[in-house]
Every structure is written in C-alpha cells, then in structure tokens.
Design a protein around this motif. Structure first.
Motif, PDB file in Angstrom:
ATOM      1  N   SER A 150      -7.104   5.819   4.370  1.00  0.00           N
ATOM      2  CA  SER A 150      -8.138   5.778   3.347  1.00  0.00           C
ATOM      3  C   SER A 150      -9.090   6.943   3.474  1.00  0.00           C
ATOM      4  O   SER A 150      -9.739   7.350   2.525  1.00  0.00           O
ATOM      5  CB  SER A 150      -8.912   4.456   3.429  1.00  0.00           C
ATOM      6  N   GLN A 189       2.463   1.671  -3.506  1.00  0.00           N
ATOM      7  CA  GLN A 189       1.499   2.097  -4.513  1.00  0.00           C
ATOM      8  C   GLN A 189       1.117   3.558  -4.312  1.00  0.00           C
ATOM      9  O   GLN A 189       0.952   4.309  -5.278  1.00  0.00           O
ATOM     10  CB  GLN A 189       0.252   1.211  -4.442  1.00  0.00           C
ATOM     11  N   LYS A 190       0.978   3.964  -3.045  1.00  0.00           N
ATOM     12  CA  LYS A 190       0.633   5.358  -2.759  1.00  0.00           C
ATOM     13  C   LYS A 190       1.745   6.289  -3.227  1.00  0.00           C
ATOM     14  O   LYS A 190       1.474   7.374  -3.763  1.00  0.00           O
ATOM     15  CB  LYS A 190       0.391   5.531  -1.263  1.00  0.00           C
ATOM     16  N   ASP A 229       1.439   6.588  -6.940  1.00  0.00           N
ATOM     17  CA  ASP A 229       0.300   7.432  -7.305  1.00  0.00           C
ATOM     18  C   ASP A 229       0.606   8.910  -7.100  1.00  0.00           C
ATOM     19  O   ASP A 229       0.121   9.766  -7.844  1.00  0.00           O
ATOM     20  CB  ASP A 229      -0.931   7.050  -6.475  1.00  0.00           C
ATOM     21  N   ASN A 230       1.413   9.211  -6.067  1.00  0.00           N
ATOM     22  CA  ASN A 230       1.762  10.604  -5.778  1.00  0.00           C
ATOM     23  C   ASN A 230       2.958  11.099  -6.575  1.00  0.00           C
ATOM     24  O   ASN A 230       3.387  12.236  -6.407  1.00  0.00           O
ATOM     25  CB  ASN A 230       2.054  10.775  -4.288  1.00  0.00           C
ATOM     26  N   PHE A 278       2.605  12.646   2.529  1.00  0.00           N
ATOM     27  CA  PHE A 278       2.333  11.227   2.273  1.00  0.00           C
ATOM     28  C   PHE A 278       1.406  10.666   3.351  1.00  0.00           C
ATOM     29  O   PHE A 278       1.583  10.920   4.532  1.00  0.00           O
ATOM     30  CB  PHE A 278       3.640  10.440   2.264  1.00  0.00           C
ATOM     31  N   SER A 279       0.420   9.889   2.937  1.00  0.00           N
ATOM     32  CA  SER A 279      -0.485   9.244   3.879  1.00  0.00           C
ATOM     33  C   SER A 279      -1.092   8.014   3.251  1.00  0.00           C
ATOM     34  O   SER A 279      -1.432   8.004   2.069  1.00  0.00           O
ATOM     35  CB  SER A 279      -1.604  10.196   4.300  1.00  0.00           C
ATOM     36  N   THR A 280      -1.212   6.964   4.056  1.00  0.00           N
ATOM     37  CA  THR A 280      -1.872   5.745   3.591  1.00  0.00           C
ATOM     38  C   THR A 280      -3.295   5.669   4.112  1.00  0.00           C
ATOM     39  O   THR A 280      -3.993   4.688   3.871  1.00  0.00           O
ATOM     40  CB  THR A 280      -1.102   4.503   4.076  1.00  0.00           C
ATOM     41  N   LYS A 298       0.823  -1.202   0.000  1.00  0.00           N
ATOM     42  CA  LYS A 298       0.000   0.000   0.000  1.00  0.00           C
ATOM     43  C   LYS A 298       0.862   1.259   0.000  1.00  0.00           C
ATOM     44  O   LYS A 298       0.571   2.234  -0.701  1.00  0.00           O
ATOM     45  CB  LYS A 298      -0.911  -0.020   1.222  1.00  0.00           C
TER      46      LYS A 298
END
Length: 689
Positions: A480, A448-449, A452-453, A476-478, A445
């Motif tokens: 949801s 992937q984050k 995406d960023n 940055f943060s995971t 996760k």
C-alpha cells in the motif's frame, strides 16, 4: 602477476574468509556474558587482518585493527563487559573493517573519517588516549619513546611448528638499536630426555637507543603473538610501571588459552595439528578449464564408443570391453572434478542472520531466522548468483510478509515471526525455500492489482496458482505504500530472470493469514547431466534422466482426447497430460515414417506434477556435457540447453517444466483415442489436468 601481488591476493582471500566467520559469530553477541570461543574468534579475525595489513603497509587498516583488537582483548579477558548496545557496536566495527579491507584491495583511499566515530567510542571504552589527528593520523599508537627496553622472550613449541625462527626476530630487533642478549638454559634437559621438537631456550634482551618506540618493538613479535611468553618494559627508572602492566598481563593471559604452559608436549602438538590447513586455494578459472577439458573428454569418449559399438564382430569384444572400462574411468574422473566445484550452502546462508538482525531493528519487528540444509552442496557458480535473489526475498518476507508484534498478537500468533531458509536435493535438482509465517498473499488484492495495472482482463478466470504467479510480473506490488526496504512483489521479476539464467525456476505458494513460501528449483551443476536419448520424427533429443519416472506403451483404451485437442492418459488411476514432443518442438514430420506404436515417457516436474512425453523411440542412456543455448544463441521455450553427442551433432536438452507450462499446439499425438462420447465423458468427469 609478481610475487608481492600474489601474496596480497592471498591476504585478501584470507580476509574474506575471516570476515565471513566474523559475521557469523558477531550477530550472536549479547549484552553480558558471551561464549569465550565467540570472543576469541572475533579477536583472532581482527588480529590476523592487522598482521597482514602491517606486512603490506596498509597503515590505516592496521591502525584501525589495532584499536579494535585492544577493545576485543579487554572484552575476552573479562576486563570489559558488553553492555546494551555493545553487540551492535562490534557488528558496526566489523562493517567498517570490511570497508577498509575493500578499499585496500582495490588500492583506493576509503572515505575520509569513515572510522573516526567508531574509534572514538572504542577508545572511550578502553580508556585509550584520543587521537588528535583523526583516522588520518598515521603516527604510532604508542608514541612514547625511551632510551631502551628490557625484553624477556620465551617461545612455545607451537611457534617452532609454524616455522617461526627466534634468530630472525633477534635480527629484526637489532635493526632498532644496540642490543645485548643473554640466553636462559635452565629449561634445557639432559640429552637423553631432549625432545627435538620442543623449545627449551629463552632470551633476555636489552635494547638501547634513542627514539625507539614500544610499538616498533612489539611489531617485531606481532606474528608470534600468543605463541610465546613476552615481557617488554622500559629501561628508564622514571617510567610508571603501572602503565605497562596491563599490556604485560594481557600478553601473559593470551598464552594459556592457546597452549597452557604446564601442558605436556603431546597436547601442544595436538593443538598445532588442529590448526594446520588441509586444503589449498585454487583459482576458479583453473577449475573451469579443468571442467571444460573433462567435458571434452566425455564427448570424445562418447564418440569413440558410438563408432566402435557398430562393430559386432566377435573379434572386437576385447576392444569394446576396454572402451567400456574407459567409460567408467571417465565418469569417475568427471565426478571427481565436479566435486571440486561443489560447495556447501553454508557459505551463502551464513550471510542472512545479519540481514535479519539489522532489518528486525529497522522494522521494529521480532523475527527469528531458521536455517536448514546448510550442508547441501551445489556448484560454486550457482552459489555466487543466488546471493542477491535470496536477499531480496528475505527482505520482502520481513517487510511486508510478516506482521508487526501487535498485529501478530491480535491475530493469535506468537509475537516473534519466523523466516525459514532451507535447502534440499530432489531429483537431481536443488530446492531452496524461503518461507515466512506472516500474513500471506491476498488473492483478491493481487487479482485486483493486476487488473488495475492492465495485466489481466477483469473477466479472466484464474486459478490460485496463476494469481500467485502474478507477483512475478514486472513492477507488480501489493504494498500500500513504498518503503526503503522493499515492497512485496517489487523486483520479483528480476529475481525470476536471475534464477532462469541459471536454468532454474521460482514459484510461490501462499495461504492467506498463515504465510508464504517461495521455492527456487536449480540444477546442482551447470556442466553435465545423465540423460536419456529419445527420437522424434528422425530428430534426437535428451531428456534429463533424473526426471524420468517410467516409460509405457499405453493401451489405446487408456487414451482420451480433450475438447481443446489435447490428450490425456489414465495410468493406475491417475490422469496424466500427454505432450507430443514433435508438436512442442515444431518438427515437420512430412517424409518421416510413422512408428508402429509410440511411447509415453512419464516424467516428473520439479514440484511433483507428472506429464507424459510422446516419443517415437528410446535410444539409451548417455552422460552429456551441457552447453548453454542462451549464451550462444537465445532462450528457447521448452529447451534447457544443448549437448554434443557421440555422433558429433548438437542435440537439444528438453526442459520438462518448460514443456509442462507451454501452450503446445493441439493435434493428434499419434496415439489412438476412443469415440467422442467417451472423450466427453472423461473430459467432464475425469481428474483435472
């Protein structure tokens, strides 16, 4: 600053200490029976602040403390029992008390009706009459007046030992009205048995006058409450005696908890001695100036030793010995001064049980906070700067690190989650860890984050440590969904920047499904360190002595060149990366003779990884005064700070962890290597570095 302002400043400093203690004990309250000492601590805090507020005419604060004190007095006396919700009420009342103290400190009026709701609840519980004018009504709490009062006053030994004089109290009473005093001498012993430190006298007083309020009489004795027997009753025959009975009984109950009336004199003396302070308050600015002066003394001593050590004549042996003795005394002085700035982390750690308690209720999670290493001492400046980063990390752990009770039960974990805050000394540094036994970081996760960023390329191959470090990237943060508490990773870049400003680092280790551990590595002090002087291409640098494991002159057969141009060394079965300090610091070696043989200084990073620094020469150990490079110039990778050495020149202090993570220019470090075939064999089959 005038004398009154100095007294006020002292009062507010005492408030800070009292409120810190209040916070420590208030979070331990539970519905039902509680430790008597905890209840006494809370009562004393409120009573002490009330006394100071009255002395400085902070009427609103004093009125609030009076109501709060009444409630706590009934609780500690067993007349009221804490029921469900009352522990939270006490904590909330403490928050309001803190707000009122802060408002008084800066000389502004606190928010209107700030305390009204709490006061209404407290009055309902104590049965006190409701105020018609809210918190802004500054009338005395007991406005009932009479034609006078009968007062019975018997001081305890402890009252005299705290420098309170009965005659001053009697003079204060005389200002309220017409007073008649009779002295009770029944307890006065024969002269041969008289103890000059004991109090034997008591007074019966009739105070007459129209419009005298009972609270005005009680204010006279406010500072000796608990250190005397005190009975106050109205002279009017028509007054309902039952109304004054609870107050009198409370006053009588306070005394035995402090100095029992039938206790021998020695016991009273022991109690009084135990309450005497063995410390003084000193403005931090004065200590800073003293630290700076000692730092300059260390530099001057180093200069003197450096210049005199060049004299090898036998006639100067005595001078050298005297200077060596001065060096030892200077070091002892420096250590003593630095110890003044060192404080245990308990002052910082004690704030977090409240944070965890409040968030547990808000998030509806069952969380236990474990504290370890509270006695670990660190520089006061560092303690002050750690509060916000640690608070943010604990909030992250609780919000998105720990699962809900249902999720924990389903995954086979105990319903109660654990957040552990610990501290320890290691290698001249302090390590502070914030750990939880929650869900941990999902590497998939996180990666992937980051993709995406746009933080990393989709084809990038990252190690576990590199993926975990991505959470320190800005924004940055995971999480949801965004919560009003925190998002795991949100703001962690700010945490890292704040820690780096202190010369430290923050790292994270996570095991998915088992939890995460954040580690802060910080210097014990920002002022001095013991260093090893090294020479590279004619330039001198300082290596923190606490990081050095050993120094070796490696055999050429133990050196291998890697395909990317870097070098490694094998020592006792361990493969260690070599870093050429000359290349890392971008030093031009042209015109400088190459040493016959270079040295490898084996150093250890904060987290146990070893690297070898390739240097030309070791020049010896020296204590240096740290000067901030970032404050005076800017941050330089691989440099922790600067120092002024004995030759008067400024030298750079190497940052071992910074060097280990730098992409150092790859070229021959000057150490002989084996053939390419041997190099390839090591690179393909050797240990990972």
């Amino acid at each position: 600053m005038n004398e009154l302002e100095q007294f006020k400043q002292t009062f507010f400093e005492e408030c800070d200490e009292l409120l810190q203690r209040f916070e420590e004990v208030a979070v331990t309250l539970v519905a039902g029976a509680n430790d008597a000492e905890v209840l006494d601590d809370i009562f004393r805090t409120v009573h002490s602040i009330k006394a100071g507020a009255g002395a400085f005419k902070f009427q609103r604060l004093a009125t609030y403390c009076h109501e709060f004190e009444n409630y706590m007095d009934l609780v500690r006396g067993g007349k009221l029992q804490l029921v469900e919700g009352d522990p939270d009420l006490v904590v909330q009342a403490g928050d309001i008390l803190q707000d009122l103290v802060n408002a008084a400190r800066v000389g502004v009026e606190a928010e209107a009706a700030l305390e009204d709701d709490i006061l209404e609840i407290l009055r309902n519980k104590t049965g006190a009459p409701q105020s018609q004018g809210g918190s802004d009504d500054t009338a005395e709490v007991s406005a009932v007046t009479t034609s006078g009062f009968s007062i019975k006053f018997r001081p305890h030994r402890a009252m005299y030992e705290t420098a309170n004089e009965p005659q001053l109290l009697l003079h204060a009473l005389a200002s309220l009205g017409e007073m008649t005093v009779s002295t009770d001498l029944q307890a006065l012993p024969d002269l041969i048995k008289l103890d000059p430190l004991e109090g034997y006298l008591a007074w019966s007083i009739e105070l007459r006058g129209e419009g005298i309020a009972e609270d005005s009489v009680r204010e006279v004795f406010e500072f000796v409450d608990g250190d005397c027997d005190l009975e106050i009753s109205a002279l009017d025959a028509g007054v309902d005696e039952a109304d004054s009975a609870p107050v009198e009984s409370q006053a009588a109950e306070i005394e035995p908890a402090i100095v029992p009336g039938n206790a021998p004199a020695a016991d009273a003396k022991t109690v009084a001695a135990a309450t005497q302070s063995t410390s003084i308050r000193v403005d931090l600015e004065r200590i800073d100036r003293l630290v700076d002066m000692v730092g300059e003394l260390v530099i001057a001593q180093a200069m003197a030793l450096d210049s005199l050590s060049e004299l090898v004549d036998i006639r100067h042996v005595n001078q050298l010995q005297a200077l060596e003795d001065l060096t030892m005394r200077t070091r002892q002085l420096q250590e003593g001064v630095m110890a003044v700035r060192m404080q245990p982390l308990k002052a910082l750690f004690s704030r977090f049980p409240r944070v965890v308690r409040d968030l547990s209720k808000k998030l509806e999670k069952n969380v236990r906070l474990e504290l370890e290493g509270e006695a670990t001492e660190v520089d006061k400046t560092i303690i002050e700067e750690l509060s916000d980063p640690l608070t943010h990390m604990i909030r992250n752990c609780m919000d998105h690190g720990l699962e809900t009770p249902v999720e924990r039960t389903e995954s086979g974990k105990p319903e109660q989650g654990v957040v552990k805050l610990s501290a320890e000394h290691r290698n001249g540094r302090i390590l502070i860890r914030v750990a939880d036994d929650g869900r941990g970081l999902s590497l998939t996760k996180v990666r992937q984050k980051a993709i995406d960023n746009g933080l990393i390329d989709e084809s990038a191959e990252l190690s576990k440590e590199e993926i975990e470090a991505l959470i320190f990237m800005p924004g940055f943060s995971t999480a949801s969904e965004i919560s009003d508490v925190s998002g795991r990773g949100v703001g962690m870049d700010v945490v890292r920047r704040n820690i780096q400003k202190l010369g430290g680092r923050v790292t994270v280790e996570s095991d998915e499904g088992k939890g995460s551990t954040f580690t802060l590595a910080l210097p014990l002090t920002l002022a001095v360190l013991d260093g090893m002087l090294i020479s590279v291409a004619g330039e001198r640098f300082v290596v923190p002595l606490s990081t050095i494991v050993e120094t070796v002159c490696p055999d050429p057969s133990a050196i291998r060149q890697l395909p990317d141009g870097g070098s490694v060394m094998s020592i006792r079965g361990e493969t260690i990366r070599l870093i050429d300090v000359c290349g890392a610091m971008s030093i031009d070696r042209s015109g400088q003779p190459e040493p016959l043989r270079k040295l490898a200084v084996i150093v250890e990073t904060e987290f146990g990884r070893r690297i070898g620094l390739v240097v030309d020469e070791l020049l010896g150990q020296q204590q240096v005064v740290i000067k901030s490079l970032e404050a005076n110039y800017r941050n330089i990778p691989g440099v922790a700070g600067t120092a002024i050495l004995g030759d008067g020149r400024v030298r750079l202090i190497l940052d071992i962890d910074g060097l280990s993570s730098m992409d150092v220019p790859r070229h021959d470090a000057g150490l002989q290597t084996k053939s390419p075939s041997d190099t390839n064999r090591v690179a393909s089959g050797g240990q990972s570095v």
